[in-house]
Motif scaffolding. Structure first.
Motif, PDB file in Angstrom:
ATOM      1  N   TRP A 110     -67.747 -69.794 -16.146  1.00  0.00           N
ATOM      2  CA  TRP A 110     -66.506 -70.299 -15.560  1.00  0.00           C
ATOM      3  C   TRP A 110     -65.553 -69.141 -15.263  1.00  0.00           C
ATOM      4  O   TRP A 110     -65.476 -68.190 -16.033  1.00  0.00           O
ATOM      5  CB  TRP A 110     -65.842 -71.281 -16.524  1.00  0.00           C
ATOM      6  CG  TRP A 110     -66.540 -72.602 -16.543  1.00  0.00           C
ATOM      7  CD1 TRP A 110     -67.524 -73.008 -17.398  1.00  0.00           C
ATOM      8  CD2 TRP A 110     -66.319 -73.696 -15.644  1.00  0.00           C
ATOM      9  NE1 TRP A 110     -67.928 -74.280 -17.081  1.00  0.00           N
ATOM     10  CE2 TRP A 110     -67.207 -74.729 -16.018  1.00  0.00           C
ATOM     11  CE3 TRP A 110     -65.447 -73.893 -14.572  1.00  0.00           C
ATOM     12  CZ2 TRP A 110     -67.239 -75.955 -15.343  1.00  0.00           C
ATOM     13  CZ3 TRP A 110     -65.483 -75.113 -13.902  1.00  0.00           C
ATOM     14  CH2 TRP A 110     -66.368 -76.130 -14.293  1.00  0.00           C
ATOM     15  N   HIS A 111     -64.828 -69.257 -14.147  1.00  0.00           N
ATOM     16  CA  HIS A 111     -64.003 -68.132 -13.723  1.00  0.00           C
ATOM     17  C   HIS A 111     -63.042 -68.542 -12.619  1.00  0.00           C
ATOM     18  O   HIS A 111     -63.180 -69.614 -12.031  1.00  0.00           O
ATOM     19  CB  HIS A 111     -64.882 -66.986 -13.211  1.00  0.00           C
ATOM     20  CG  HIS A 111     -65.697 -67.341 -11.997  1.00  0.00           C
ATOM     21  ND1 HIS A 111     -66.848 -68.107 -12.066  1.00  0.00           N
ATOM     22  CD2 HIS A 111     -65.530 -67.035 -10.681  1.00  0.00           C
ATOM     23  CE1 HIS A 111     -67.352 -68.256 -10.856  1.00  0.00           C
ATOM     24  NE2 HIS A 111     -66.574 -67.628  -9.992  1.00  0.00           N
ATOM     25  N   ASP A 113     -61.659 -66.435  -8.991  1.00  0.00           N
ATOM     26  CA  ASP A 113     -62.109 -65.318  -8.171  1.00  0.00           C
ATOM     27  C   ASP A 113     -61.085 -64.184  -8.197  1.00  0.00           C
ATOM     28  O   ASP A 113     -59.876 -64.416  -8.117  1.00  0.00           O
ATOM     29  CB  ASP A 113     -62.325 -65.761  -6.718  1.00  0.00           C
ATOM     30  CG  ASP A 113     -63.526 -66.685  -6.565  1.00  0.00           C
ATOM     31  OD1 ASP A 113     -64.481 -66.536  -7.349  1.00  0.00           O
ATOM     32  OD2 ASP A 113     -63.489 -67.559  -5.676  1.00  0.00           O
ATOM     33  N   SER A 115     -60.440 -61.802 -10.619  1.00  0.00           N
ATOM     34  CA  SER A 115     -59.734 -61.429 -11.854  1.00  0.00           C
ATOM     35  C   SER A 115     -59.740 -59.923 -12.075  1.00  0.00           C
ATOM     36  O   SER A 115     -58.946 -59.410 -12.867  1.00  0.00           O
ATOM     37  CB  SER A 115     -60.370 -62.127 -13.059  1.00  0.00           C
ATOM     38  OG  SER A 115     -61.718 -61.724 -13.232  1.00  0.00           O
ATOM     39  N   SER A 164     -60.730 -56.769 -17.623  1.00  0.00           N
ATOM     40  CA  SER A 164     -61.852 -56.881 -16.698  1.00  0.00           C
ATOM     41  C   SER A 164     -62.906 -55.830 -16.995  1.00  0.00           C
ATOM     42  O   SER A 164     -62.601 -54.724 -17.457  1.00  0.00           O
ATOM     43  CB  SER A 164     -61.364 -56.712 -15.258  1.00  0.00           C
ATOM     44  OG  SER A 164     -62.452 -56.665 -14.356  1.00  0.00           O
ATOM     45  N   CYS A 187     -55.858 -66.775 -16.264  1.00  0.00           N
ATOM     46  CA  CYS A 187     -56.586 -65.718 -15.566  1.00  0.00           C
ATOM     47  C   CYS A 187     -57.775 -65.356 -16.442  1.00  0.00           C
ATOM     48  O   CYS A 187     -57.593 -64.839 -17.554  1.00  0.00           O
ATOM     49  CB  CYS A 187     -55.693 -64.507 -15.326  1.00  0.00           C
ATOM     50  SG  CYS A 187     -56.533 -63.214 -14.374  1.00  0.00           S
ATOM     51  N   HIS A 189     -62.435 -64.766 -16.537  1.00  0.00           N
ATOM     52  CA  HIS A 189     -63.776 -64.749 -15.948  1.00  0.00           C
ATOM     53  C   HIS A 189     -64.753 -64.535 -17.101  1.00  0.00           C
ATOM     54  O   HIS A 189     -64.825 -63.444 -17.659  1.00  0.00           O
ATOM     55  CB  HIS A 189     -63.910 -63.632 -14.916  1.00  0.00           C
ATOM     56  CG  HIS A 189     -65.129 -63.766 -14.045  1.00  0.00           C
ATOM     57  ND1 HIS A 189     -66.407 -63.921 -14.553  1.00  0.00           N
ATOM     58  CD2 HIS A 189     -65.264 -63.784 -12.698  1.00  0.00           C
ATOM     59  CE1 HIS A 189     -67.266 -64.023 -13.563  1.00  0.00           C
ATOM     60  NE2 HIS A 189     -66.596 -63.943 -12.421  1.00  0.00           N
ATOM     61  N   THR A 193     -65.564 -60.102 -18.140  1.00  0.00           N
ATOM     62  CA  THR A 193     -64.539 -59.647 -19.077  1.00  0.00           C
ATOM     63  C   THR A 193     -65.215 -58.808 -20.142  1.00  0.00           C
ATOM     64  O   THR A 193     -66.162 -59.271 -20.784  1.00  0.00           O
ATOM     65  CB  THR A 193     -63.817 -60.840 -19.727  1.00  0.00           C
ATOM     66  OG1 THR A 193     -63.177 -61.608 -18.697  1.00  0.00           O
ATOM     67  CG2 THR A 193     -62.778 -60.383 -20.731  1.00  0.00           C
ATOM     68  N   GLY A 251     -60.410 -73.386 -12.098  1.00  0.00           N
ATOM     69  CA  GLY A 251     -61.594 -72.591 -12.389  1.00  0.00           C
ATOM     70  C   GLY A 251     -62.796 -73.220 -11.714  1.00  0.00           C
ATOM     71  O   GLY A 251     -62.766 -74.396 -11.325  1.00  0.00           O
ATOM     72  N   GLU A 253     -67.423 -72.926 -11.106  1.00  0.00           N
ATOM     73  CA  GLU A 253     -68.733 -72.372 -11.448  1.00  0.00           C
ATOM     74  C   GLU A 253     -69.768 -73.028 -10.544  1.00  0.00           C
ATOM     75  O   GLU A 253     -69.640 -74.211 -10.200  1.00  0.00           O
ATOM     76  CB  GLU A 253     -69.065 -72.652 -12.914  1.00  0.00           C
ATOM     77  CG  GLU A 253     -70.391 -72.062 -13.379  1.00  0.00           C
ATOM     78  CD  GLU A 253     -70.710 -72.375 -14.831  1.00  0.00           C
ATOM     79  OE1 GLU A 253     -71.171 -71.474 -15.541  1.00  0.00           O
ATOM     80  OE2 GLU A 253     -70.508 -73.537 -15.248  1.00  0.00           O
TER      81      GLU A 253
END
Length: 283
Positions: A110-111, A113, A115, A164, A187, A189, A193, A251, A253
């Motif tokens: 899950w994220h 775009d 980050s 990040s 924020c 990802h 990360t 978020g 995926e």
């Protein structure tokens, strides 16, 4: 707590809006030709309110037109690999066939775009040009996830910043107010990360331990999948779908089925653009 919009249809002056589990379905506007400023302004307002707009029955939108629509929302930012079959330098072309597009995209957790950028992408715009028999894109509302946290978990996440995994990757607060709505958002990802930081910018600042990092990542993932994924909206693509999403508010995926072989599900080709963020996440 109210999770999603009430299920009723309404007409704007230019098109109809029908709420879906997350966002709204839009009918009555032709994105291939629409250029009236008043309609563009209404679309931008509705994206801010509903977070996702699914425009139905749009046919096939060219790469050039996809970019023109994207510019309604700001400057495009293209940081991805340029596939030879991409119809425009600013269009990211993804597929389940590496000869047709970039594969494995969206499958690292899950994220949101971008980050890894000083300011994550503000919007993402998607258009499926070759629809497989299965292969959903799944979205989840970040404000509802934050507001639904147990109080102790909310206090913990408020102390965390994400780092990040890019070499020049910035540090962003895990929870911060959305730059337009002011609502709490995230924020994050889960696949990009390299660490979290406790109490960034204070005398108590420190990196998480390896055990803490793994636990926090699991905890974030859990909030998206608990109760059988009740918080999720799984979009089943139909011919002519074009999606505009507030990347800072949802978020997403890609499901495992997005990478099934062409022989099993047919060819999947998705075009995506991303809009440059203008406001770095900040407490």
């Amino acid at each position: 707590m109210k999770l999603f919009s009430a299920f009723y249809s309404r007409m704007t002056n230019y098109y109809s809006l029908t709420p879906i589990k997350l966002g709204c379905e839009v009918r009555g506007v032709d994105l291939k030709t629409e250029n009236r400023q008043e309609v563009i302004d209404q679309i931008k307002k509705d994206v801010a309110v509903h977070r996702i707009l699914v425009f139905r029955d749009q046919g096939v939108i060219s790469g050039q037109r996809h970019v023109e629509i994207s510019r309604w929302f700001g400057e495009l930012e293209s940081t991805f690999y340029k596939h030879p079959k991409s119809p425009h330098p600013d269009v990211f072309r993804v597929s389940n066939d590496r000869r047709e597009g970039c594969t494995g995209v969206g499958r690292t957790g899950w994220h949101i775009d971008g980050s890894f950028q000083p300011a994550p992408f503000a919007y993402s715009l998607y258009h499926m040009v070759s629809i497989p028999r299965t292969g959903d894109t799944v979205f989840a509302p970040l404000n509802e996830i934050v507001e639904g946290l147990a109080p102790a978990k909310r206090r913990e996440w408020e102390r965390l910043w994400m780092l990040s995994d890019r070499r020049t990757g910035p540090v962003h607060p895990l929870i911060y107010p959305h730059p337009i709505t002011g609502k709490a958002t995230m924020c994050f990802h889960l696949g990009m990360t390299c660490n979290y930081i406790w109490d960034y910018g204070t005398p108590q600042e420190r990196m998480t331990t390896e055990d803490e990092f793994e636990r926090i990542t699991r905890d974030i993932h859990h909030e998206f999948v608990k109760d059988g994924g009740k918080i999720q909206y799984s979009h089943k693509w139909q011919e002519g779908d074009f999606i505009i999403s507030d990347n800072l508010a949802v978020g997403h995926e890609a499901t495992p089925d997005t990478q099934l072989p062409v022989e099993i599900v047919g060819l999947r080709v998705l075009h995506r653009t991303t809009i440059k963020g203008t406001t770095p996440p900040a407490k």
